[in-house]
Enzyme design. Structure first.
Site, PDB file in Angstrom:
ATOM      1  N   SER A 199       0.818  -1.203   0.000  1.00 10.54           N
ATOM      2  CA  SER A 199       0.000   0.000   0.000  1.00 10.54           C
ATOM      3  C   SER A 199       0.852   1.254   0.000  1.00 10.54           C
ATOM      4  O   SER A 199       2.059   1.220   0.294  1.00 10.54           O
ATOM      5  CB  SER A 199      -0.906   0.009   1.231  1.00 10.54           C
ATOM      6  OG  SER A 199      -0.121   0.148   2.414  1.00 10.54           O
TER       7      SER A 199
ATOM      8  N   GLU B 144       6.783  -0.699  -5.164  1.00  9.29           N
ATOM      9  CA  GLU B 144       5.699  -0.979  -6.111  1.00  9.29           C
ATOM     10  C   GLU B 144       4.415  -0.919  -5.309  1.00  9.29           C
ATOM     11  O   GLU B 144       4.120  -1.823  -4.526  1.00  9.29           O
ATOM     12  CB  GLU B 144       5.906  -2.345  -6.774  1.00  9.29           C
ATOM     13  CG  GLU B 144       5.031  -2.565  -7.992  1.00  9.29           C
ATOM     14  CD  GLU B 144       3.687  -3.174  -7.646  1.00  9.29           C
ATOM     15  OE1 GLU B 144       2.699  -2.400  -7.564  1.00  9.29           O
ATOM     16  OE2 GLU B 144       3.610  -4.385  -7.445  1.00  9.29           O
TER      17      GLU B 144
ATOM     18  N   CYS C 216      -2.900  -4.886  -7.752  1.00  8.65           N
ATOM     19  CA  CYS C 216      -2.477  -3.503  -7.977  1.00  8.65           C
ATOM     20  C   CYS C 216      -2.611  -3.114  -9.439  1.00  8.65           C
ATOM     21  O   CYS C 216      -2.915  -1.958  -9.748  1.00  8.65           O
ATOM     22  CB  CYS C 216      -1.047  -3.310  -7.492  1.00  8.65           C
ATOM     23  SG  CYS C 216       0.145  -4.461  -8.207  1.00  8.65           S
TER      24      CYS C 216
END
Length: 358
Positions: free
Chosen positions: A113, A134, A168
Site C-alpha cells: 500500500s 511498487e 495492484c
C-alpha cells in the site's frame, strides 16, 4: 579522434586511461517486504533480479501468509542457492525498523500500500538506503471507437476481476468513448451477470471472497459513497455475506469525486464516458497513481498518442496489463518508483562503479 587529440593537447596525454569502464557490483543484503495477494509471484519478481545481481535477500512476508514465506525459502534452497542467500524472517511489521537499521542491510524493496511504502521509504531514508517501491494503482482501461469491442469487453472482465479484484495492476477505471459506451456497458454487465461467486476451491467459481473483513468494508464504503453522489448501479453494489462482494459496475460517476481518484481493491468497475481521445487521456492521468494503463484502438495515431501521453509505468495497447520477466515493471507518481524484472530490475540494487586504469 579529433576531439581526443584536442583534449590531449589541452590537458596532456597523462589524463587518458589505458583501460576504463563500468562494473556492476551487488550492494549486499536486501530486505524485501512483500504482500499477501500474490504470495509467490510477487516475491519471485523482486528476488530474481536482486539475486541475479549477486545480492542476498531477507524476506519479510505478509503476516497472513507465513506458510508461503517458509515454502519460498525451501524452494530457493532446493533450487541450489547456498544457505543464507534467501532467508525468510517471521517477524512483525514493528520489527522491520530494526532490520532496516542494521548496517548489514544495504537496501529494501516493498510491494504494498501507499502507507506501507511511505513508511518504509521514510525509514530507509533515515539510514540513507536505496529503496524500490511498487505500490497501489487506479489503472485506466480506455476503449475508443475503432477497438475490437468483443475482445475489449472480454479482456476488461478479466482485467478487473483477477484475484477477485485484489490486484495492484487490475484495471479499475474504464474510460469509454461515448460512441461505444452503451454497447460496452451492456456487454460487460451481461458478462458480470454470468459469473459465479462462491467457494474459491471450487473450479466452477469465478469470483471468491475478499481477503479480510476490513477490505470488504472499505470497498463497500467506496461504492456507497459513489451511489450517494449519484452513480448508477448496473449490477451488484452491496455485500453478499461473509467476505463476499459481488461483481459490481457503476457509471455516471462524478469525475471530481474522491473515490474516482482512489484505488478500489475489489470486484468493482468504475465506468466513465468521454467525447474523444484527448479527454480520455486527461481523465486517465487525473489520478495520483501511475502504475499501468490499457488502451484499445486500431488507429495508429491514437496508439502513438496513448503510448506517449499516458502517465504510467506500463502502457499496453489492445492487451491486458501484466508483468513479464523480459520487461521492466513498476510505476510512477504515488504508484512508487524503481523497477523490477528485466535488465532495469537487475541494476536496481547494484553499485555502478566507474573504473579507470592508467
Amino acid at each position: 579522434i579529433l576531439l581526443r587529440n584536442a583534449y590531449a593537447n589541452a590537458t596532456g596525454a597523462e589524463h587518458f586511461a589505458s583501460r576504463s569502464g563500468i562494473r556492476y557490483q551487488p550492494l549486499g543484503v536486501i530486505l524485501a517486504v512483500m504482500p499477501w495477494n500474490f504470495p509467490f509471484w510477487q516475491v519471485f519478481r523482486c528476488a530474481a533480479p536482486a539475486l541475479m545481481a549477486g545480492n542476498t535477500l531477507l524476506l519479510k512476508h505478509a503476516s497472513n501468509v507465513p506458510q508461503s514465506a517458509l515454502t519460498l525459502e525451501q524452494i530457493f534452497r532446493e533450487g541450489g542457492f547456498p544457505p543464507g542467500v534467501f532467508q525468510t524472517l517471521l517477524i512483525t511489521a514493528a520489527q522491520v525498523a530494526e532490520v532496516v537499521a542494521d548496517e548489514r542491510v544495504r537496501g529494501a524493496a516493498l510491494t504494498g500500500s501507499e502507507a506501507a511504502g511511505s513508511s518504509l521509504a521514510r525509514l530507509a531514508g533515515q539510514y540513507l538506503k536505496k529503496t524500490v517501491l511498487e505500490l497501489g494503482g487506479s489503472d485506466p482501461f480506455i476503449v475508443l471507437p475503432s477497438a475490437d469491442l468483443e475482445a475489449a469487453v472480454a479482456t476488461a472482465v478479466t482485467a478487473r476481476l483477477i484475484n477477485n479484484g485484489q490486484s495492484c495492476i487490475a484495471a479499475k477505471r474504464f474510460i469509454l468513448h461515448r460512441a461505444i459506451a452503451e454497447p460496452f456497458t451492456a456487454a460487460m454487465t451481461e458478462r458480470f451477470r454470468r459469473l459465479k461467486v462462491g467457494d474459491p476451491l471450487d473450479p466452477q467459481t469465478d469470483v471468491g471472497p475478499l481477503a479480510t473483513p476490513s477490505i470488504l468494508q472499505e470497498v463497500d464504503g467506496q461504492v456507497q459513497a459513489l451511489v450517494q453522489a449519484g452513480a448508477k448501479v448496473h449490477i451488484g453494489g452491496s455485500p453478499l455475506g461473509g467476505n463476499f462482494y459481488p461483481p459490481t459496475i457503476l457509471s455516471d460517476i462524478p469525475p471530481d469525486h474522491p473515490v474516482a481518484h482512489q484505488e478500489v481493491f475489489g470486484p468493482v468497475a468504475l465506468l466513465f464516458t468521454v467525447p474523444d481521445v484527448s479527454a480520455a487521456i486527461e481523465l486517465a492521468n487525473g489520478t495520483p497513481f501511475g502504475l499501468g494503463a490499457s488502451a484499445w484502438t486500431t488507429d495508429p495515431e491514437e496508439q502513438e498518442r496513448l503510448l506517449e501521453e499516458l502517465e504510467a509505468g506500463s502502457v499496453f495497447i489492445n492487451g491486458l496489463v501484466k508483468s513479464d520477466p523480459r520487461l521492466p515493471f513498476g510505476g510512477i507518481k504515488r504508484s512508487g518508483y524503481g523497477r523490477e524484472l528485466s535488465r532495469e530490475g537487475i541494476l536496481e540494487f547494484v553499485n555502478v562503479k566507474t573504473i579507470w586504469v592508467k
